[in-house]
Write an enzyme that holds these catalytic residues in place. Structure first.
Site, PDB file in Angstrom:
ATOM      1  N   ARG A  37       8.627  -0.456   7.609  1.00 57.46           N
ATOM      2  CA  ARG A  37       8.440  -1.123   8.907  1.00 57.46           C
ATOM      3  C   ARG A  37       9.426  -0.596   9.951  1.00 57.46           C
ATOM      4  NH1 ARG A  37       3.846  -2.193   8.682  1.00 57.46           N
ATOM      5  NH2 ARG A  37       3.151  -2.872   6.677  1.00 57.46           N
ATOM      6  N   HIS A  67       7.093   9.712   1.913  1.00 55.22           N
ATOM      7  CA  HIS A  67       6.231   9.066   2.914  1.00 55.22           C
ATOM      8  C   HIS A  67       7.037   8.641   4.143  1.00 55.22           C
ATOM      9  CE1 HIS A  67       2.907   6.886   4.591  1.00 55.22           C
ATOM     10  NE2 HIS A  67       2.172   6.969   3.494  1.00 55.22           N
ATOM     11  N   TYR A  70       5.466   3.528   8.329  1.00 54.75           N
ATOM     12  CA  TYR A  70       4.213   3.163   8.999  1.00 54.75           C
ATOM     13  C   TYR A  70       4.373   2.939  10.495  1.00 54.75           C
ATOM     14  CZ  TYR A  70       2.360   2.157   4.330  1.00 54.75           C
ATOM     15  OH  TYR A  70       1.937   2.240   3.032  1.00 54.75           O
ATOM     16  N   HIS A 107       1.066   9.405   8.280  1.00 60.15           N
ATOM     17  CA  HIS A 107      -0.209   9.001   8.858  1.00 60.15           C
ATOM     18  C   HIS A 107      -0.275   9.613  10.249  1.00 60.15           C
ATOM     19  CE1 HIS A 107      -0.387   5.139   6.177  1.00 60.15           C
ATOM     20  NE2 HIS A 107      -0.272   6.259   5.486  1.00 60.15           N
ATOM     21  N   GLU A 142      -2.157  12.678   6.327  1.00 63.13           N
ATOM     22  CA  GLU A 142      -2.959  11.897   5.387  1.00 63.13           C
ATOM     23  C   GLU A 142      -4.327  11.574   5.994  1.00 63.13           C
ATOM     24  OE1 GLU A 142      -0.773   8.772   3.531  1.00 63.13           O
ATOM     25  OE2 GLU A 142      -2.555   7.857   2.620  1.00 63.13           O
ATOM     26  N   ASP A 176      -6.145  10.852   0.196  1.00 62.69           N
ATOM     27  CA  ASP A 176      -6.024   9.501  -0.367  1.00 62.69           C
ATOM     28  C   ASP A 176      -7.426   9.039  -0.764  1.00 62.69           C
ATOM     29  OD1 ASP A 176      -6.039   6.582  -0.445  1.00 62.69           O
ATOM     30  OD2 ASP A 176      -4.011   6.656   0.387  1.00 62.69           O
ATOM     31  N   HIS A 179      -8.724   5.968   1.030  1.00 68.30           N
ATOM     32  CA  HIS A 179      -9.024   6.216   2.441  1.00 68.30           C
ATOM     33  C   HIS A 179     -10.295   7.046   2.606  1.00 68.30           C
ATOM     34  CE1 HIS A 179      -4.449   5.764   3.510  1.00 68.30           C
ATOM     35  NE2 HIS A 179      -4.968   4.690   2.938  1.00 68.30           N
ATOM     36  N   HIS A 211      -3.319  10.959  -3.082  1.00 71.20           N
ATOM     37  CA  HIS A 211      -2.953   9.562  -3.323  1.00 71.20           C
ATOM     38  C   HIS A 211      -4.090   8.987  -4.144  1.00 71.20           C
ATOM     39  CE1 HIS A 211      -0.058   8.971   0.343  1.00 71.20           C
ATOM     40  NE2 HIS A 211       0.508   9.607  -0.662  1.00 71.20           N
ATOM     41  N   ASP A 224      -9.121  -0.071   4.410  1.00 70.56           N
ATOM     42  CA  ASP A 224      -7.886   0.375   3.771  1.00 70.56           C
ATOM     43  C   ASP A 224      -7.235  -0.708   2.918  1.00 70.56           C
ATOM     44  OD1 ASP A 224      -5.710   1.769   2.922  1.00 70.56           O
ATOM     45  OD2 ASP A 224      -4.825   2.067   4.907  1.00 70.56           O
ATOM     46  N   HIS A 226      -6.120  -1.024  -0.947  1.00 67.18           N
ATOM     47  CA  HIS A 226      -5.981  -0.345  -2.233  1.00 67.18           C
ATOM     48  C   HIS A 226      -6.205  -1.317  -3.385  1.00 67.18           C
ATOM     49  CE1 HIS A 226      -3.138   2.891  -0.331  1.00 67.18           C
ATOM     50  NE2 HIS A 226      -4.156   2.593   0.438  1.00 67.18           N
ATOM     51  N   GLU A 256      -0.678   4.609  -5.446  1.00 68.87           N
ATOM     52  CA  GLU A 256      -0.234   3.620  -4.443  1.00 68.87           C
ATOM     53  C   GLU A 256      -1.020   2.338  -4.679  1.00 68.87           C
ATOM     54  OE1 GLU A 256      -1.445   5.883  -0.961  1.00 68.87           O
ATOM     55  OE2 GLU A 256       0.657   6.049  -0.393  1.00 68.87           O
TER      56      GLU A 256
HETATM   57 ZN    ZN Z   1      -3.906   3.099   2.454  1.00 66.42          ZN
HETATM   58 FE    FE Z   2      -2.008   6.799   0.957  1.00 64.54          FE
HETATM   59 FE    FE Z   3      -0.036   6.591   3.414  1.00 64.23          FE
END
Ligand code: ZN
Ligand code: FE
Ligand code: FE
Length: 275
Positions: A37, A67, A70, A107, A142, A176, A179, A211, A224, A226, A256
């Site tokens: 975050r 990674h 976000y 991303h 990604e 991914d 995704h 991923h 999205d 998972h 993930e």
């Molecule tokens: Zn995702």
């Molecule tokens: Fe991912």
């Molecule tokens: Fe990701």
């Protein structure tokens, strides 16, 4: 030889991530460069960095898929967000450079109404700003599920960003499975066709990491969410087909999935034993 691992916490330091991954049966992993975050990244002692570097070499780990947070949005409609995102991006790349030869996955961002053309220019500009001669990290865009105004919702959108990058050899793609599936690609019934499409638009050599996630939603849902391997709409067989696909051998596969350590260990075991 498969490189398989999961997303791990950096809270106990760098060496602990490698040792912990081995305990789960894995030989690669992902971690956030900083709190997902946002916030400041804690400095890692050089001796801990060196200890992990030695450990990865000694234990024959595959490349890590680090990674970015976000909160980073390189194509925000707000200039101040783009500015701090670019700063995070440069700082996080410098951190990943401390472990030579790894991947930094991010991303592409959300365009927030600006549209793809403006956003793709901003993302490519940011990539061009942070990449410098002599670096060893490869940046991975990604592929996204296409939630809201997410950029990178299909292979064409990813290709359009890479087209505008100067040092193309330093950029690849993270595939991914959740995704891609929620983005509308049928990896269950036509994985060959999906990879062919990837090859036509981006080039299969650019597919550098996977991923590996199941999805809570049907194809094309753009949500999205998972799911654990085998408990979602993609299913175990289709995900094992991804892992075994001849075009994807040698890539790091990162779980993930919503799991605790025991769950990750079980998924890693399932995948390793399928070979
Ligand atoms: Zn995702
Ligand atoms: Fe991912
Ligand atoms: Fe990701």
């Amino acid at each position: 030889m498969i490189y398989i691992g999961n997303h791990v916490s950096v809270s106990d330091g760098y060496l602990a991530m490698g040792v912990g991954e081995s305990a789960l049966g894995g030989n690669t992993f992902a971690f956030f460069t900083r709190n997902p975050r946002g916030g400041t990244a804690k400095a890692v002692p050089q001796e801990d960095i060196d200890a992990l570097k030695d450990y990865l070499a000694r234990e024959n780990f595959g490349p890590l898929v680090v990674h970015a947070p976000y909160t980073m949005n390189l194509c925000s409609a707000k200039e101040d967000v783009r500015e701090f995102s670019l700063r995070f991006f440069a700082e996080d790349l410098a951190r990943v450079e401390q472990l030579p030869g790894q991947f930094l996955n991010f991303h592409p961002g959300s365009h927030l109404g600006q549209g793809y053309d403006v956003a793709s220019k901003q993302i490519a500009h940011a990539i061009n700003e942070v990449l410098k001669e002599g670096q060893t990290t490869t940046l991975l865009l990604e592929v996204m599920a296409g939630k809201g105004t997410e950029v990178g919702r299909n292979f064409q959108e990813i290709a359009g960003i890479i087209d505008q990058v100067d040092m193309k050899e330093r950029v690849g793609v993270c595939f991914d499975t959740c995704h891609v599936w929620e983005g509308g690609y049928d990896i269950v019934n036509d994985l060959d066709g999906v990879l062919k499409e990837f090859d036509e638009h981006i080039g299969i050599d650019k597919l550098m990491a996977v991923h590996l996630n199941d999805s809570k939603n049907p194809i094309g849902a753009h949500k999205d969410r998972h799911e654990k391997i085998g408990l979602g709409c993609i299913g175990k067989d289709a995900l094992l087909n991804v892992v075994h696909h001849p075009l994807l051998q040698g890539r790091p596969f990162i779980l993930e999935t919503p799991n605790d350590d025991a769950g990750y260990a079980a998924e890693i075991k399932l995948i390793k034993e399928s070979f």
